[in-house]
Design a protein around this motif. Structure first.
Motif, PDB file in Angstrom:
ATOM      1  N   THR A 129      -4.813  -1.319   7.594  1.00  0.00           N
ATOM      2  CA  THR A 129      -5.483  -2.073   6.542  1.00  0.00           C
ATOM      3  C   THR A 129      -5.992  -1.171   5.419  1.00  0.00           C
ATOM      4  O   THR A 129      -6.266  -1.627   4.313  1.00  0.00           O
ATOM      5  N   THR A 130      -6.126   0.112   5.729  1.00  0.00           N
ATOM      6  CA  THR A 130      -6.675   1.054   4.756  1.00  0.00           C
ATOM      7  C   THR A 130      -5.701   1.284   3.607  1.00  0.00           C
ATOM      8  O   THR A 130      -4.498   1.383   3.815  1.00  0.00           O
ATOM      9  N   GLY A 131      -6.258   1.402   2.411  1.00  0.00           N
ATOM     10  CA  GLY A 131      -5.430   1.660   1.240  1.00  0.00           C
ATOM     11  C   GLY A 131      -5.213   3.139   1.010  1.00  0.00           C
ATOM     12  O   GLY A 131      -5.012   3.914   1.956  1.00  0.00           O
ATOM     13  N   GLN A 132      -5.300   3.551  -0.246  1.00  0.00           N
ATOM     14  CA  GLN A 132      -4.933   4.917  -0.617  1.00  0.00           C
ATOM     15  C   GLN A 132      -5.868   5.973  -0.030  1.00  0.00           C
ATOM     16  O   GLN A 132      -5.535   7.153   0.024  1.00  0.00           O
ATOM     17  N   ASN A 133      -7.051   5.589   0.444  1.00  0.00           N
ATOM     18  CA  ASN A 133      -7.946   6.570   1.038  1.00  0.00           C
ATOM     19  C   ASN A 133      -7.328   7.228   2.283  1.00  0.00           C
ATOM     20  O   ASN A 133      -7.699   8.351   2.639  1.00  0.00           O
ATOM     21  N   ASP A 179       0.805  -1.231   0.000  1.00  0.00           N
ATOM     22  CA  ASP A 179       0.000   0.000   0.000  1.00  0.00           C
ATOM     23  C   ASP A 179       0.834   1.276   0.000  1.00  0.00           C
ATOM     24  O   ASP A 179       0.373   2.338   0.439  1.00  0.00           O
ATOM     25  N   PHE A 185       0.974   4.222  -5.773  1.00  0.00           N
ATOM     26  CA  PHE A 185       1.631   4.197  -7.074  1.00  0.00           C
ATOM     27  C   PHE A 185       2.701   5.278  -7.226  1.00  0.00           C
ATOM     28  O   PHE A 185       3.832   5.008  -7.617  1.00  0.00           O
ATOM     29  N   ILE A 189      -6.189  10.682   1.672  1.00  0.00           N
ATOM     30  CA  ILE A 189      -7.263  11.679   1.647  1.00  0.00           C
ATOM     31  C   ILE A 189      -7.711  11.986   3.073  1.00  0.00           C
ATOM     32  O   ILE A 189      -7.974  13.138   3.422  1.00  0.00           O
ATOM     33  N   GLN A 190      -7.759  10.956   3.898  1.00  0.00           N
ATOM     34  CA  GLN A 190      -8.112  11.172   5.308  1.00  0.00           C
ATOM     35  C   GLN A 190      -7.153  12.160   5.946  1.00  0.00           C
ATOM     36  O   GLN A 190      -7.561  13.111   6.615  1.00  0.00           O
TER      37      GLN A 190
END
Ligand SMILES: Nc1nc2c(ncn2[C@@H]2O[C@H](COP(=O)(O)OP(=O)(O)OP(=O)(O)O)[C@@H](O)[C@H]2O)c(=O)[nH]1
Ligand SMILES: Nc1nc2c(ncn2[C@@H]2O[C@H](COP(=O)(O)OP(=O)(O)OP(=O)(O)O)[C@@H](O)[C@H]2O)c(=O)[nH]1
Ligand SMILES: [Mg+2]
Ligand SMILES: [Mg+2]
Lengths: 310, 301
Positions: B223-227, B37, B40, B230-231
């Motif tokens: 566990t959270t991805g690319q969001n 994660d 990119f 934004i958070q």
């Protein structure tokens, strides 16, 4: 919608502009576009292995079709991607399974904080409203502080009974007795809330298997946060291998995540996504719409218009 | 059967039959980073640096390449300055720490663990049950307060969280507590009204404590991805986020998105969560974290 990333149609248009308007596109141009498809999916948190397989498939279809003669190749590719994605997402909505002989038994499982307890309440609420069911909630999470209070509060809000035996009881016994209680009290739907756990926690995964054996649930719903990243495949695979889940609930879709994990989970487990969570309130649940999810992952609310223009 | 395949195992595979550094090599490297994660853009940034290195000085050994990867990642995280993950204190009295984040990431649990740490350091700690919204949230914090042996200020469910925070600040000052840890309801960063509620809480803290909260800690789930990126951006806009806490690192997710967050913003990670027990909170150590990501490959040689 998430504005942080470009949507796929913009990307593909961009790639085409870079290539220059040539009327026809070559295989090399297509390769460039596939790169953009790959990027868009990765940014949406689709697992990289799933992306690879998916892009290969799209590429084959694009090559096989008359795309190379097309005047608007970008839109053509968008269309193929969207169709393949919708197909992969399950194409059709999959129904919730009710027991032939009531009560219908549902088990909520998943990682910590995914939304199991809230979703247990939402499904009960939904089934009462839509299917006229009489639900019983069962508090089989004896580990998380105040998990029982949480479920009881939800039960009170909805006016459904909650079966609990405190935190000293064994979750397998709680589940078994809850189903028995439902039979005795004429409740035709039992939803069992279980504690969040890591898929690599052998002791707690065994506990779930034991609950499953004891109560033979009609639905085992793997509840997963839509914001999950690349690890979604590991988690979903483990839960599915150990429990043979019957479906998936994707929560927190009211956020601005693209939710690419939905694609990963679907393609790794082959199991249908049955519901989505759209908020914290007990009404915030919807059936899963594969086509909407496909558009969301690509970040394309206006995709249909784009395709029509193609 | 083990489904877990760690980042380091994958990097090891990458270097196993060490081969020519060609385009395929970079593709594989990128996949390894993406699967953690890292994101990119960040992945490309790392691999571009390596590409350049290889171009300038070709013919490196696998070992050298590995070291460059680790070095580069630590370098990106540290940005030239080594931030010790200390928690700021209020030298004039009550130290207020506000915990914020999206739903279910581990705010309440982290408060329990951190209160335990502070109490063991001899601090007088007060908790504020500022999540008056979620079912069972108040009771959850009460259980933690009892477990740790610290006091907690609560109000009725559905009451105004800002009012609760006000009460807790009054008590914290009057009874000479060292620390006030404020729990807040989980909220998604795109919910404008809920984000405004945090602003209101902040205003009350600022009114009662000159200088406001000593720390506003954004809790992120590994566990959270690319969001998560934004958070971090959105929470930073409404509340002056001073640090991150990365929870659930005891699973198989790596939380590599913190590298991307760090590259874009000046917010250091202060703690990591490694489980649900009292002792499962650790001070963040960037070298150890990155070493953890690529451990296998360092140890093998
Ligand atoms: N915004 C939003 N929040 C949700 C949704 N579903 C659940 N939540 C919130 O997510 C948090 C965690 O939900 P829970 O139901 O406690 O999750 P859980 O899986 O039971 O958690 P554990 O029992 O600790 O493993 C709570 O703050 C819920 O209100 C959703 O669809 N949208
Ligand atoms: N494995 C693991 N679980 C954790 C960790 N931190 C928290 N949890 C679990 O994650 C779930 C959610 O934690 P909470 O502390 O309730 O999260 P929250 O952010 O307060 O949630 P809301 O208030 O509902 O938004 C609980 O089951 C916790 O026990 C961690 O570091 N590792
Ligand atoms: Mg729960
Ligand atoms: Mg909480």
């Amino acid at each position: 919608m998430n504005m942080a990333f470009e949507d796929l149609s913009d990307r593909l248009q961009g790639a085409m502009t870079k290539i220059g308007k040539k009327g026809k596109i070559t295989e090399a141009d297509l390769k460039e576009m596939m790169r953009e498809v790959r990027l868009a999916l990765l940014e949406a948190d689709v697992n990289f292995k799933v992306v690879k397989d998916f892009v290969r498939k799209v590429n084959e279809r694009a090559l096989g079709s008359d795309i190379l003669e097309s005047l608007s190749p970008a839109q053509q590719v968008v269309k193929i991607v969207n169709e393949e994605l919708t197909e992969l997402m399950g194409g059709e909505q999959e129904p919730f399974v009710f027991a032939k002989k009531p009560p219908t038994v549902v088990m909520m499982v998943g990682l910590q904080g995914a939304g199991k307890t809230t979703t247990a309440g939402k499904i009960a609420n939904y089934m009462k409203k839509r299917e006229n069911k009489r639900p019983l909630l069962a508090a089989a999470d004896v580990y998380r502080p105040a998990a029982i209070d949480q479920l009881q509060t939800i039960g009170q809000q909805l006016d459904f009974p909650v079966y609990s035996k405190g935190t000293e009881a064994n979750p397998v016994d709680i589940a078994r007795e809850a189903v028995e209680e439902a039979r005795l009290t004429g409740r035709d739907l039992v939803i069992i809330d279980t504690a969040g756990r890591l898929h690599v926690d052998d002791v707690l995964m065994t506990e779930l298997k034991n609950i499953k054996t004891a109560i033979q649930p009609d639905e085992i719903l793997f509840t997963v946060d839509a914001m999950t990243g690349q690890d979604a495949v590991n988690v979903a695979k483990a839960f599915n291998e150990q429990l043979d889940i019957t479906g998936v609930v994707l929560t927190k879709l009211d956020g601005d995540t693209r939710g690419g994990s939905a694609l990963s989970i679907r393609s790794i487990t082959g199991k249908p996504i049955k519901f989505t969570g759209q908020g914290e309130k007990l009404d915030d649940i919807e059936p899963f719409y594969p086509d909407r999810m496909a558009s969301r992952i690509l970040g394309m609310g206006d995709m249909l218009t784009l395709i029509e223009r193609a | 059967e083990k489904t877990r395949k760690s980042f380091s195992e994958k990097i090891n595979e990458l270097f196993a039959g060490f081969r020519e550094i060609d385009e395929d090599f970079f593709d594989d490297l990128e996949e390894v980073l993406i699967s953690a994660d890292v994101g990119f853009d960040m992945t490309i940034a790392i691999s571009d640096v390596l590409r350049e290195e290889m171009r300038v000085r070709p013919g490196r050994t696998g070992e050298e390449v590995k070291n460059i990867i680790i070095e580069k990642m630590v370098e990106i995280y540290e940005k030239g300055e080594i931030d010790l993950p200390v928690i700021n204190e209020n030298p004039n009295g009550l130290t207020v720490i506000l915990f914020v984040g999206v739903n279910g990431v581990g705010k309440t649990t982290t408060i329990g663990k951190y209160a335990y740490k502070l109490k063991n350091e001899g601090k007088k700690v007060l908790l504020a049950a500022g999540d008056t919204f979620r079912a069972g949230a108040i009771e959850q914090l009460e259980v933690w307060a009892e477990r740790v042996g610290v006091d907690v200020v609560t109000n009725a469910a559905k009451s105004d969280p800002a009012a609760l925070v006000f009460d807790a600040l009054k008590k914290g000052k009057a009874d000479h507590y060292d620390y006030l840890l404020i729990d807040t309801a989980g909220r998604l960063q795109n919910k404008v009204n809920l984000m405004k509620e945090l602003e209101k809480i902040n205003r009350i803290i600022e009114r009662e404590i000159p200088g406001g909260a000593s720390e506003t800690l954004l809790v992120l789930d590994a566990t959270t991805g690319q969001n998560a990126l934004i958070q971090a951006k959105q929470f930073k806009e409404t509340t002056n986020v001073t640090g991150l806490i990365l929870t659930k690192l005891d699973g198989t997710a790596k939380g590599g998105v913190i590298l991307a967050i760090r590259q874009e913003m000046e917010i250091p990670v202060k703690f990591v969560g490694l489980g649900e027990g009292l002792n499962d909170l650790q001070t963040f150590d960037p070298e150890q974290y990155i070493y953890g990501l690529v451990k296998g490959l360092v140890e093998k040689n």
